[in-house]
Scaffold this active site. Structure first.
Site, PDB file in Angstrom:
ATOM      1  N   HIS A 184       7.166   5.647   6.569  1.00 15.55           N
ATOM      2  CA  HIS A 184       6.583   6.807   7.251  1.00 15.55           C
ATOM      3  C   HIS A 184       7.543   7.986   7.421  1.00 15.55           C
ATOM      4  CE1 HIS A 184       3.184   4.150   8.916  1.00 15.55           C
ATOM      5  NE2 HIS A 184       2.625   5.107   8.190  1.00 15.55           N
ATOM      6  N   GLU A 208       8.275   2.541   0.755  1.00 14.17           N
ATOM      7  CA  GLU A 208       7.421   3.720   0.633  1.00 14.17           C
ATOM      8  C   GLU A 208       7.858   4.858   1.544  1.00 14.17           C
ATOM      9  OE1 GLU A 208       2.811   5.031   1.576  1.00 14.17           O
ATOM     10  OE2 GLU A 208       3.291   2.924   1.328  1.00 14.17           O
ATOM     11  N   GLU A 234       2.164  10.232  -1.220  1.00 16.87           N
ATOM     12  CA  GLU A 234       0.900  10.291  -0.495  1.00 16.87           C
ATOM     13  C   GLU A 234       0.640  11.656   0.127  1.00 16.87           C
ATOM     14  OE1 GLU A 234       1.255   8.680   3.958  1.00 16.87           O
ATOM     15  OE2 GLU A 234       1.868   7.175   2.497  1.00 16.87           O
ATOM     16  N   HIS A 284      -3.047   5.726  -2.429  1.00 16.85           N
ATOM     17  CA  HIS A 284      -2.986   5.828  -0.968  1.00 16.85           C
ATOM     18  C   HIS A 284      -4.386   6.019  -0.421  1.00 16.85           C
ATOM     19  CE1 HIS A 284      -2.560   8.085   2.889  1.00 16.85           C
ATOM     20  NE2 HIS A 284      -1.620   7.185   3.083  1.00 16.85           N
TER      21      HIS A 284
END
Length: 375
Positions: A184, A208, A234, A284
């Site tokens: 994130h 990610e 994403e 995503h």
């Protein structure tokens, strides 16, 4: 056939557009610009002036017209283009009475592999979540081992916690469960590399989005410096961003969101660019059944697809407003067989599905009062 009506609907967690033709066909699309859905609505209101009266089957032409109708770019604009593009593909599939993937060159697979959004705040919780996912038939999960208070913790403590959570998931799932580590965008480049090194023994599928999306170069360079795979994209919105990312050396996995990166039309091109770099696509998607459906058709038609993000919230009562012709079977979804996307709105439930935006402007702050990295 002409576009006769365009409706903007704020449903549940976001913005949905419904396009109706003079023949009675309808198509629906959604934006993944979940931070600013009302901005997308305003942009679609401008798009209406062009779209009303147009032939809905000229999807690529309309994509180019909407994208280039003013010298501005960005997430909200591409979120609006994506929603319209998805809706037009829905109409085109219904017009020719075939699922959308058939119009994209046909299917290269019969079912779509899913990775489940999972995890817990303790090693025990993470162990149980991974074990439950395997028991249900999932072959991949994704979880975030870095908590939101990470910037007020020592680096060693943060990495130790991530290692413990990942170790628990690996123990529960064994070597047949792929582990995707969601970060994130909370870390700096060097801390990202330190974490990747610490997680190497667990053979994670990929890490990610470890850093903020401000620099394409920085995201690419991290992938070059580690033997642990990374995934990015994403929040990217165009083939040009993805091309620059790959040209500069990374990552191993692309993460386009079909409802943000230009819809089905544009994400098909992004996948082709990735294929040229031997880079796989991991779509995503977390907003709900409509974005899931649009993703399924892309996934079915591209050779370098690996797995699609999935949340069981798709199956929750609050998403009953979406009537789906597809159904999950364990850790897979068989490709839809109905014309169009395979999702319709239940008009009787729209008013019962109030708009609850995800973005509540709760920017995270550190203990010293400074702004932390937003997810």
């Amino acid at each position: 056939m002409k576009i006769e009506q365009i409706e903007s609907l704020l449903i549940g967690n976001g913005y949905v557009v419904r396009i109706t033709t003079d023949t009675g066909l309808t198509g629906i699309g959604q934006t993944a610009c979940w931070g600013y859905p009302t901005a997308v609505q305003s942009i679609v209101d401008v798009f209406k002036e062009y779209l009303i009266g147009q032939n809905p089957l000229r999807i690529e032409h309309h994509w180019q017209h909407l994208y280039r109708m003013a010298p501005f770019r960005g997430t909200a604009i591409m979120g609006a283009v994506s929603a319209v593009d998805i809706a037009l593909w829905d109409i085109k599939g219904k017009h020719f009475e075939v699922p959308v993937w058939e119009l994209l060159g046909g299917n290269v697979r019969d079912k779509i592999r899913l990775h489940l959004l999972s995890g817990g705040s303790t090693p025990e919780d993470n162990f149980n979540a991974a074990q439950a996912a395997v028991a249900e038939g999932f072959t991949a999960i994704k979880f975030d081992p870095i908590k939101t208070d990470c910037h007020d913790k020592g680096q060693a403590r943060m990495i130790q916690t991530a290692v413990e959570l990942t170790a628990a998931a690996r123990e529960a799932g064994g070597p047949d469960l792929d582990l995707i580590i969601e970060l994130h965008r909370k870390l700096t480049p060097m801390v990202s590399l330190a974490l990747a090194e610490a997680l190497k023994p667990f053979h994670v599928f990929f890490l990610e989005d470890p850093i903020q999306i401000d620099s394409i170069s920085a995201q690419a360079h991290i992938a070059q410096k580690s033997t642990v795979p990374f995934g990015n994209g994403e929040r990217f919105v165009s083939i040009w961003e993805f091309r620059e990312l790959l040209e500069q050396g990374g990552p191993q996995y692309l993460r386009p969101d079909v409802a943000l990166a230009g819809g089905i039309s544009h994400c098909k091109k992004i996948a082709a660019i990735g294929e040229a770099y031997h880079c796989a696509v991991v779509t995503h998607n977390f907003l709900g059944p409509l974005t899931t459906a649009a993703s399924l058709h892309l996934d079915a038609s591209i050779p370098n697809f690996i797995t699609q993000e999935y949340t069981k919230g798709d199956e929750a009562p609050h998403n009953a407003v979406y009537r789906c012709a597809y159904k999950r079977e364990g850790g897979y979804i068989p490709i839809p067989q109905t014309p169009g996307l395979g999702v319709e709105l239940d008009d009787g439930l729209i008013e019962q599905t109030p708009y609850k935006p995800i973005n509540n402007a709760s920017t995270p702050l550190r203990a010293d009062g400074s702004v932390s990295y937003a997810v």
